[in-house]
Enzyme design. Structure first.
Site, short mmCIF file in Angstrom:
data_model
loop_
_atom_site.label_atom_id
_atom_site.label_comp_id
_atom_site.label_asym_id
_atom_site.label_seq_id
_atom_site.Cartn_x
_atom_site.Cartn_y
_atom_site.Cartn_z
N THR A 223 0.85 -1.19 0.00
CA THR A 223 0.00 0.00 0.00
C THR A 223 0.89 1.25 0.00
O THR A 223 1.85 1.33 0.77
CB THR A 223 -0.98 0.01 1.20
OG1 THR A 223 -1.76 1.21 1.17
CG2 THR A 223 -0.25 -0.08 2.54
N HIS B 125 2.57 -11.06 14.50
CA HIS B 125 3.60 -11.62 15.38
C HIS B 125 3.27 -13.05 15.81
O HIS B 125 4.13 -13.75 16.36
CB HIS B 125 3.77 -10.73 16.62
CG HIS B 125 5.15 -10.77 17.20
ND1 HIS B 125 5.69 -11.90 17.79
CD2 HIS B 125 6.12 -9.82 17.26
CE1 HIS B 125 6.91 -11.63 18.21
NE2 HIS B 125 7.20 -10.38 17.90
#
Length: 215
Positions: free
Chosen positions: A131, A183
């Site tokens: 993006t 994560h």
């Protein structure tokens, strides 16, 4: 849902992108002559990310039903602004396409997005997303992952700044890259390695030219 279900972490790195600017300026008239489309930075970044993802299959994965699925195909989504928000069409097998093929695909998908003609196939199957908010003067931001993908790369503006090299002040074009990752799937070490490899590719002019060859 993306923010609620994932442990999202963003790391940022500002780096010199003079090589990208120089090669894009060189390729601009060649690509426009051959395919009739103006070369933007988006297809270039898609090719570079696809190249680096080959070395980091865990980042080219999805998380579904608490199961990590590494995807063989490298399918790069890119965010396109439309009147009522964002859509993310996908360049399938970006690593196997030439730069010219990626340019043509991006142009066609962007046109369909702005005309409201994207199909489910056009926006499905992505394994990683890019993006870019640089055109709005944004330096850095924290992009939100597009589930079920596990990472997204945010691209800031290309801006000239003074830098210190070997004790001398020079002017260079810099860009801040922001990598958000889940994560639960990827630790900070792997994410930092991926971003470092991406930057290393940008700094290696000969390898960069090979990846972005239009021949």
């Amino acid at each position: 849902e993306s923010l609620r279900t994932m442990a999202q972490v963003t790391i940022c790195r500002e780096e010199v992108v003079d090589n990208i600017v120089k090669i894009r300026d060189e390729l601009l008239p060649l690509v426009e002559k051959e395919v009739g489309i103006r070369l933007t930075y988006t297809p270039i970044l898609i090719k570079l990310v696809a190249e680096v993802l080959k070395e980091f299959p865990i980042i080219n994965s999805t998380l579904e039903d608490n199961t990590i699925k590494v995807i063989d195909e490298i399918n790069i989504g890119f965010a396109v602004a439309i009147d009522h928000g964002l859509v993310v069409p996908v360049v399938k097998e970006a690593d196997k396409k030439s730069l010219k093929e990626v340019v043509i695909t991006c142009n066609e998908l962007t046109r369909k997005a702005r005309e409201g003609k994207l199909s489910i196939e056009d926006v499905s199957g992505g394994t990683f997303t890019i993006t870019n908010l640089g055109m709005y003067g944004i330096d850095a931001f924290t992009p939100i992952i597009n589930p079920p993908q596990v990472a997204i790369l945010g691209v800031g503006r290309f801006v000239q700044k003074p830098i210190v090299e070997e004790g001398r002040i020079n002017i260079a074009t810099l860009c801040t890259f922001s990598l958000t990752f889940d994560h639960r799937v990827i630790d900070g070490h792997t994410a930092a390695q991926f971003l470092d490899k991406f930057i290393s590719l940008i700094k290696d002019e000969s390898r960069l030219r090979a990846v972005l060859s239009v021949k």
